[in-house]
Write an enzyme that holds these catalytic residues in place. Structure first.
Site, PDB file in Angstrom:
ATOM      1  CE  LYS A  89      36.900  15.459  47.103  1.00 36.80           C
ATOM      2  NZ  LYS A  89      38.146  15.412  47.758  1.00 36.80           N
ATOM      3  N   PRO A 138      41.749  10.899  37.596  1.00 35.95           N
ATOM      4  CG  PRO A 138      43.744  12.055  37.935  1.00 35.95           C
ATOM      5  CD  PRO A 138      42.311  12.260  37.598  1.00 35.95           C
ATOM      6  CB  VAL A 139      41.916   5.504  39.862  1.00 34.90           C
ATOM      7  CG1 VAL A 139      41.436   4.483  40.871  1.00 34.90           C
ATOM      8  CG2 VAL A 139      41.073   5.437  38.595  1.00 34.90           C
ATOM      9  CG  LEU A 142      41.524  14.434  42.080  1.00 32.56           C
ATOM     10  CD1 LEU A 142      42.083  14.206  40.675  1.00 32.56           C
ATOM     11  CD2 LEU A 142      41.514  15.936  42.394  1.00 32.56           C
ATOM     12  N   GLY A 196      36.869  10.606  42.462  1.00 33.88           N
ATOM     13  CA  GLY A 196      36.548   9.938  41.200  1.00 33.88           C
ATOM     14  C   GLY A 196      35.493   8.853  41.377  1.00 33.88           C
ATOM     15  N   GLY A 197      35.689   7.980  42.355  1.00 30.37           N
ATOM     16  CA  GLY A 197      34.728   6.897  42.607  1.00 30.37           C
ATOM     17  C   GLY A 197      33.391   7.439  43.097  1.00 30.37           C
ATOM     18  CB  SER A 198      32.530  10.020  45.614  1.00 34.77           C
ATOM     19  OG  SER A 198      33.147   9.405  46.711  1.00 34.77           O
ATOM     20  CG  ASP A 220      33.677  12.267  48.778  1.00 34.18           C
ATOM     21  OD1 ASP A 220      32.970  11.239  48.629  1.00 34.18           O
ATOM     22  OD2 ASP A 220      34.886  12.298  48.501  1.00 34.18           O
TER      23      ASP A 220
HETATM   24  O1  C5P Z   1      32.721   8.204  53.630  1.00 35.64           O
HETATM   25  P1  C5P Z   1      33.825   7.574  52.856  1.00 35.64           P
HETATM   26  O2  C5P Z   1      33.565   6.131  52.556  1.00 35.64           O
HETATM   27  O3  C5P Z   1      34.243   8.339  51.662  1.00 35.64           O
HETATM   28  O4  C5P Z   1      35.089   7.600  53.826  1.00 35.64           O
HETATM   29  C1  C5P Z   1      36.222   6.821  53.590  1.00 35.64           C
HETATM   30  C2  C5P Z   1      37.015   6.710  54.872  1.00 35.64           C
HETATM   31  O5  C5P Z   1      37.576   7.984  55.211  1.00 35.64           O
HETATM   32  C3  C5P Z   1      36.214   6.312  56.092  1.00 35.64           C
HETATM   33  O6  C5P Z   1      36.152   4.930  56.196  1.00 35.64           O
HETATM   34  C4  C5P Z   1      37.027   6.928  57.213  1.00 35.64           C
HETATM   35  O7  C5P Z   1      38.147   6.123  57.494  1.00 35.64           O
HETATM   36  C5  C5P Z   1      37.545   8.208  56.600  1.00 35.64           C
HETATM   37  N1  C5P Z   1      36.670   9.381  56.897  1.00 35.64           N
HETATM   38  C6  C5P Z   1      36.644   9.898  58.174  1.00 35.64           C
HETATM   39  N2  C5P Z   1      35.831  10.955  58.454  1.00 35.64           N
HETATM   40  C7  C5P Z   1      35.087  11.528  57.471  1.00 35.64           C
HETATM   41  C8  C5P Z   1      35.129  11.022  56.153  1.00 35.64           C
HETATM   42  C9  C5P Z   1      35.938   9.941  55.894  1.00 35.64           C
HETATM   43  O8  C5P Z   1      37.328   9.407  59.087  1.00 35.64           O
HETATM   44  N3  C5P Z   1      34.328  12.570  57.775  1.00 35.64           N
END
Ligand code: C5P
Length: 316
Positions: free
Chosen positions: A11, A99-100, A104, A106-108, A141
């Site tokens: 994405k 790409p990692v 994007l 990728g992991g999600s 995401d």
């Molecule tokens: O939800 P996810 O694990 O992808 O988020 C990774 C990091 O990005 C969170 O630990 C946080 O530091 C930050 N984040 C945030 N607010 C969001 C989404 C992500 O602060 N709405």
């Protein structure tokens, strides 16, 4: 032995605005998310006695730091009968194209594909909203990765409202292979530098969401107006990532000078995407930018905007 092969598209963020803090420590966001046709292929099958990840890409972890692995653990915990009937052993083969550590998802997207795959392998019969609720536990995401296409994402990023498809629009993605940006770092740094601008009141945050819903980018998407979309791209995280990583800012300028009609960093970066008027224009932009960054560190991908999330492409 049954197996499913799934396509997990990457994405980009056409829009990412940080509204303020949330009580859970995350940020309240207003985003427009967009799937692209570049993505990974994952095959899942019941095999062995524990989750096992196979992937040739050296930067893809094989342990519980991989969202694909955590997706198996979450499903086993929530649906012990499914796991007991079919065995906790799930083999996940990841053919990595996205790409990692690139912004994007990728992991999600890989974690999302495993949720969809296990729903089928274990005959769980979960609906799309049920799968998205599970996805939200693993990452902000991930619910978007499941349904994909074009959507407004609010809350932490998990509250979705679909927008009309923008399928087929040409886009070039550029990422320096040697550069990765940590998402927590990007958000924490943004909080340190711009926390004083945050909307504190949830009602003020909701009003801002409404404003953007009715704003020029969403209007341009509704009309399929590529020029309008290109003009209204936005990403607050550029304010911290570009100063910290000057090559990303250089890449952004190079795309604009090469003829892209809209350029923006995706998510927490460092990938920069460039919207183009046609596939031919996208190839020209890619070639011009490639000439400016010789040496092989810059990866460039010509692709298109895509209208769906996780798709089953084969079942045996
Ligand atoms: O939800 P996810 O694990 O992808 O988020 C990774 C990091 O990005 C969170 O630990 C946080 O530091 C930050 N984040 C945030 N607010 C969001 C989404 C992500 O602060 N709405």
């Amino acid at each position: 032995m049954r197996s499913y092969t799934l396509f997990a598209p990457a994405k980009i963020n056409l829009y990412l605005e940080i509204l303020g803090d949330r009580p859970d420590g995350f940020h309240a966001l207003m985003m427009v998310m967009q799937s692209v046709a570049l993505g990974d292929r994952l095959s899942v099958r019941c095999h062995g006695h524990e989750p096992r990840i196979l992937c040739e890409h050296p930067e893809v972890p094989r342990d519980s730091s991989n969202l694909a692995y955590r997706a198996v653990q979450l499903m086993a915990q929530r649906f012990p009968d499914g796991a007991a009937k079919h065995g906790l052993g799930v083999e996940i083969l990841i053919e990595k194209h996205t790409p990692v550590a690139a912004g994007l998802a990728g992991g999600s997207s890989n974690g999302a594909a495993v949720l969809v795959g296990l729903n089928l392998l274990w005959d769980l019969g979960l609906t799309l909203p049920e799968l998205q609720d599970l996805a939200a536990i693993l990452g902000s995401d991930m619910p978007f990765c499941i349904s994909g296409g074009t959507a407004i994402a609010t809350g932490r990023g998990e509250v979705l409202s679909p927008l009309p498809d923008l399928e087929g629009i040409a886009v070039v993605l550029g990422k320096f292979r040697s550069l990765g940006v940590s998402t927590p770092w990007a958000y924490q740094t943004y909080r340190q530098q711009f926390g004083h601008t945050y909307l504190q009141d949830p009602q003020a945050q909701a009003a801002r969401v409404q404003q953007t819903h009715a704003g020029p980018l969403v209007t341009a998407i509704a009309h399929g107006d590529l020029q309008g979309i290109a003009q209204h791209l936005h990403n607050d995280l550029e304010k911290v990532v570009l100063p910290a990583h000057p090559p990303v800012a250089q890449l952004r300028r190079a795309f604009a000078e090469a003829g892209a009609i809209g350029v923006m960093m995706s998510g927490s970066g460092p990938t920069v995407f460039a919207l183009c008027t046609s596939p031919e224009a996208a190839h020209r932009v890619r070639d011009r930018v490639a000439q400016q960054f010789p040496g092989g560190d810059l990866g460039l991908w010509v692709t298109t905007l895509h209208n769906s999330g996780i798709q089953v492409i084969q079942s045996t």
